[in-house]
Every structure is written in C-alpha cells, then in structure tokens.
Design a protein around this motif. Structure first.
Motif, short mmCIF file in Angstrom:
data_model
loop_
_atom_site.label_atom_id
_atom_site.label_comp_id
_atom_site.label_asym_id
_atom_site.label_seq_id
_atom_site.Cartn_x
_atom_site.Cartn_y
_atom_site.Cartn_z
N ARG A 184 0.83 -1.20 0.00
CA ARG A 184 0.00 0.00 0.00
C ARG A 184 0.87 1.26 0.00
O ARG A 184 0.58 2.23 -0.71
CB ARG A 184 -0.91 -0.02 1.23
N ILE A 185 1.93 1.25 0.78
CA ILE A 185 2.83 2.41 0.83
C ILE A 185 3.50 2.62 -0.51
O ILE A 185 3.59 3.75 -1.02
CB ILE A 185 3.87 2.22 1.95
N GLY A 186 4.00 1.53 -1.11
CA GLY A 186 4.66 1.65 -2.42
C GLY A 186 3.72 2.14 -3.50
O GLY A 186 4.12 2.93 -4.36
N ALA A 187 2.46 1.69 -3.46
CA ALA A 187 1.50 2.10 -4.48
C ALA A 187 1.14 3.57 -4.37
O ALA A 187 0.90 4.24 -5.38
CB ALA A 187 0.24 1.24 -4.38
N ASN A 188 1.11 4.10 -3.15
CA ASN A 188 0.69 5.49 -2.95
C ASN A 188 1.84 6.49 -2.92
O ASN A 188 1.65 7.64 -3.32
CB ASN A 188 -0.11 5.60 -1.64
N PHE A 189 3.02 6.06 -2.45
CA PHE A 189 4.11 7.02 -2.26
C PHE A 189 5.41 6.63 -2.96
O PHE A 189 6.38 7.39 -2.88
CB PHE A 189 4.38 7.18 -0.76
N GLY A 190 5.45 5.49 -3.59
CA GLY A 190 6.65 5.13 -4.34
C GLY A 190 7.60 4.21 -3.57
O GLY A 190 7.50 4.03 -2.36
N SER A 236 11.02 1.77 0.91
CA SER A 236 12.31 1.25 1.37
C SER A 236 12.59 1.63 2.82
O SER A 236 13.25 0.88 3.55
CB SER A 236 13.43 1.77 0.46
N TYR A 237 12.10 2.81 3.25
CA TYR A 237 12.28 3.20 4.65
C TYR A 237 11.59 2.21 5.59
O TYR A 237 12.17 1.77 6.59
CB TYR A 237 11.71 4.60 4.89
N PHE A 238 10.34 1.84 5.27
CA PHE A 238 9.59 0.94 6.14
C PHE A 238 10.16 -0.48 6.09
O PHE A 238 10.13 -1.19 7.09
CB PHE A 238 8.11 0.96 5.75
#
Length: 517
Positions: free
Chosen positions: A27-33, A38-40
C-alpha cells in the motif's frame, strides 16, 4: 485437484499474513513510491535484528542468570582484582517510602527499582557456577561473548542476506528511472555552471568557505553544549539530597538534560545546514551527499561527546591518581557502578527518541495538516503538507540502532526495548505518512540509497565498537557490581573477529551492488 489448489491458495494467504507488514508495504509503495517503501522495509529489517539479538542474549545471558538466582546456586569468583571493601559496596535499591512521581521518574530514567534489575549490567553475577561434575558455566565469558560477538556478527550476516536479496530486477528498473530523472536535473545545474564567469566562481567558492565555517561553528557549539549538559546532569544526579527534594519535572529535566540537548542539536543544526545549502549552489547529487555527511557526522559525534564527558568524570579526567579516583582507580564516590550509569544514559536516549517522535507526530505534524486543510491563508497553503524525507528518517533509525549497539553491553535488555520502540515507530510513521505527508520533492536512487544506508549502519556499529572497547578494556571495572574484572585478551580477540566479518561483508555487498548496475 481443485481442493489441492484451494489448499495452496490458503497456505499462500497464511504465509503472506505471517510475513510482517507485507500488505502495508504494498500500500505504501503504491501510494508514495518505492523510495518511501524502502524506509519501512529498512525499519522492519531493524526490528528483526533487535529481536534476534535479544533471543541470543536471552538464551545465553538472561535465562542462565535467572536460573542461578532462582535456584540460589553458588558462584565461584574468578576475579583478578584484590578484595577491597572500600570500593565494593553497591546497593541502589531505594529504602523507605517512595512517592508515585519518583516511581515514574525511575521508570523513565532507569533508576531506583530498575537500576538493580536484569535490565542493567550491575545486577548480573560474577564468577562460575558448577552445573554438574567437571562442567561449569562461566557468567562473565558468556556475557561478553553474547553481547559483543554473537549479536554483532548475526547483525551483519542478516545485513548481508538483506542486501543480496534486495537487488532484484524490479529495483534495477527503478534505478534506471531514478537515474534518468536525476541526470535531467543535474544537466540543468551544469548548464547554469557553464555560464558563470571566473569572478562568479571566485565569489561562489568564497561563499562556500564562509558558509562551511558557519556550519563548523554551529556543530562545535552543539558539541560544547552537549558536554556542558552532561557534566551538569551528572553532577546534579550525584547529589542525592538535591534530587529527593526537587520537583518531579525538574528532576526529569536533570535526568534527561543530555538527551534533550542532543535531540535539539540534531534538530536545529541540520535546519541551519539546509538553509546554508541554498547559497552553496551545489548540484542535486552533491547537495544530498553534503547534507547526509553533515547529518551523519553530527549524530555519531554527538554520542561520542556524551561518552567522552562521562569518561572524563568516571576517570577523573584520565588521572587515576586524583583524589576522587585514587582509592578505586575510578570515581567511586560518584559512580559506584559506572557501567550501569552508562547503560542508563543509553536507556534514556532510546526512551527520549521514542517520546520525541511521538510528540512531534501528535503536536506538530497533525496540527500542520489541520492548519493547511482548514486555513485559507495563501502563506499557509504555500507551506503545504510536510514531506516524508526518507534520508533524514532513515538516519534517525540508524542513530537509534547505534545507541543500542553502544548500550547493549551495559544494558543487555536494550535490544528488546528497541524492538518494541521500532514497532511503535512503524505504526506512528505509517499513520503520519497517510494522514499528514506528501512525497519528497528531491529524488534519489533507490538501489544505491539502500546500499548507502546499510553502509552507514555498518559505520554505526564501527562507531559503537570504539567507545565500547575503550570502556571495557581501559577503564577499571566497577569492583562492587557486574560480572567482570578484566578480560582484555578475550575482548581484543572478539573485536578483531568482528572487524574481519564487517570488512568481508562490506566487500561482498559492494561487489554485488556493482554487478547489479
């Protein structure tokens, strides 16, 4: 066949569920790249590192010592230090009635009931325990080997695995796209540089020299403030009557004064550096390198200044013949168990880091988002939502992990506490990411950044080995607490072993990174 296929699908769903935070990553990758994702992923990596470290410490240090105390087994002392009743008294357990606020202060600072517990170095037994005929358990050696060797080497084997599996075709394609965007941005900067005259270049370099002097002055001033805060905090903590008579908030401020100053320095100085960077006219890639170098140096060196200030008081400025250090070869009057005091400082740094992140999220980031949403002023709209800056957030994680590596010898349960802290940070950062943030405007190479941040993590462990080795090998161990007196040969052997593993890991990771590009 259909039932087998359904069973396979259920097993895959179960595996995905057990794989910690996988759906959140998607979900994070889809919304913010991929960069913010990679941080999470890096945060999850640190969670597993600390959890595995605690597993080792629990198996080889915590459980044996709990068993020894529970069964009241007799230990045979193997101390090489002469018996000295003047320097062996250590009883930090509070006596008499203790009010509620003192209990809270003890929990936040690691004093009182927590000081003489399995949390800190001073509680652990010294010597050997006879288990069965001709078989004994050496508490100091197991403590040392576990805290210095096994945990550290496991960290780097896990890092090696993580670095290897992360360089996939997907990241290679993202690297190409990031590289193309970066090159376009830097090409524009180079075109502007070609139109500068010789006098423009001389003026620019003069600005850079002057601005770097300003940055150096700010960093030096921050170090001096950390040194003074540590000295004053330690002096006031040694005055027991003063702490018992003071108010709760003042006592808390005294305990956390070094942590407050370090956190303020790590917040204010980078802001000054970012402002100065606007006038230095570096290319985008150079800006990122300079900013990261200054931030990394400030964070690591601030820990060094804190430890240096503590050592100066513990060793009487390095003069063991001084009045306060002459009897015990360290400042016994102020530090009956100096190892525990260092563990308490690392404990407070970890607690304050978590409190800072939580309070910034609640008191700064959410109000900013509400202000942008409900205020129609043009200045506020221009300010806009905050950016989720990956490099700064990852450096904050590496700083927290370095604190744990420095403190694990003096506070063995610190990896467990740090595991809990990182899990809380994950949900806190995820919440503020979706509620309050927008992606950062500055781009960076994802694959190279992953490798670069792991290099900084390697540097963090190197940095932690230096003060830890000096503390254990050079300063006289406390004579009234803890498992050690002096085992210099074992320490040097372990450190040489750890350094070899680190170098081999670094070489392998670099060669792997070059082959994928």
């Amino acid at each position: 066949m259909r039932s087998l296929k359904q069973l396979q699908e259920h097993l895959e769903d179960l595996t995905a569920y057990l794989d910690l935070w996988t759906q959140a990553f998607h979900r994070i990758g889809a919304n913010f790249g991929n960069g913010i994702e990679s941080y999470f992923r890096f945060l999850r990596f640190l969670v597993f590192l600390n959890l595995m470290s605690f597993f080792l410490i629990g198996c080889f240090v915590l459980i044996p010592n709990v068993t020894i105390r529970s069964l009241k087994l007799t230990t045979t002392s193997n101390s090489s230090v002469k018996n000295d009743t003047e320097c062996t008294y250590y009883n930090p357990t509070p006596t008499g009635l203790v009010n509620f606020f003192n209990y809270v202060l003890d929990i936040l600072s690691g004093t009182g009931m927590l000081e003489f517990s399995y949390l800190f170095y001073g509680f652990y037994e010294s010597g050997e325990v006879d288990l069965v005929k001709k078989i004994s358990y050496n508490i100091p050696v197991s403590y040392l080997v576990t805290c210095l060797s096994l945990a550290s080497q496991l960290h780097f084997f896990l890092q090696l695995y993580s670095v290897t599996v992360n360089f996939t075709l997907e990241l290679f394609l993202l690297l190409f796209l990031s590289f193309l965007q970066m090159e376009l941005e830097e090409a524009e900067a180079h075109r502007a540089a070609l139109h500068r005259t010789m006098s423009d270049n001389a003026r620019l370099y003069g600005y850079r020299v002057a601005l770097n002097l300003v940055v150096i002055a700010c960093i030096t001033g921050a170090f001096y403030c950390i040194y003074l805060a540590t000295q004053e905090s330690q002096r006031l903590q040694s005055e027991h009557d003063f702490l018992t008579k003071t108010s709760f908030l003042l006592g808390l401020l005294i305990e956390y004064l070094p942590s407050v100053v370090i956190t303020a320095a790590n917040f204010i100085v980078p802001m000054i550096c970012d402002f100065v960077m606007r006038f230095e006219a570096y290319t985008l890639s150079m800006q990122i390198k300079v900013i990261l170098f200054r931030a990394v140096f400030l964070r690591f060196a601030s820990l060094g200044v804190l430890l240096f200030s503590l050592w100066a008081q513990i060793t009487c400025g390095g003069d063991v013949t001084a009045t306060d250090c002459k009897a015990c070869e360290y400042n016994y009057g102020q530090y009956q168990c100096w190892e525990t005091r260092i563990g308490q400082e690392m404990y407070k740094l970890m607690i304050f880091d978590l409190l800072t992140i939580t309070l910034v999220t609640l008191l700064v980031e959410f109000p900013r988002r509400m202000l942008v949403d409900f205020c129609s002023w043009k200045l506020v709209k221009l300010w806009g939502y905050q950016q989720f800056l990956v490099p700064q957030n990852i450096l904050q994680l590496i700083y927290g992990q370095t604190v744990v590596w420095i403190g694990v010898f003096f506070c063995p349960l610190l990896p467990l506490l740090n595991t809990i802290k990182f899990i809380l940070i994950f949900y806190c950062k995820k919440l503020t990411l979706f509620r309050n943030c927008r992606p950062a405007e500055k781009t960076f190479r994802s694959a190279r950044s992953n490798f670069f941040f792991r290099i900084i993590l390697l540097i963090g462990l190197f940095v932690s080995c230096v003060p830890l080795g000096y503390s254990v090998a050079k300063i006289q161990p406390s004579k009234g607490c803890g498992p050690f007196q002096m085992i210099i040969t074992t320490i040097l052997f372990l450190f040489s072993n750890i350094i070899c593993v680190h170098i081999l890991c670094l070489i392998h990771c670099k060669s792997r990174e070059e082959r994928t590009q």
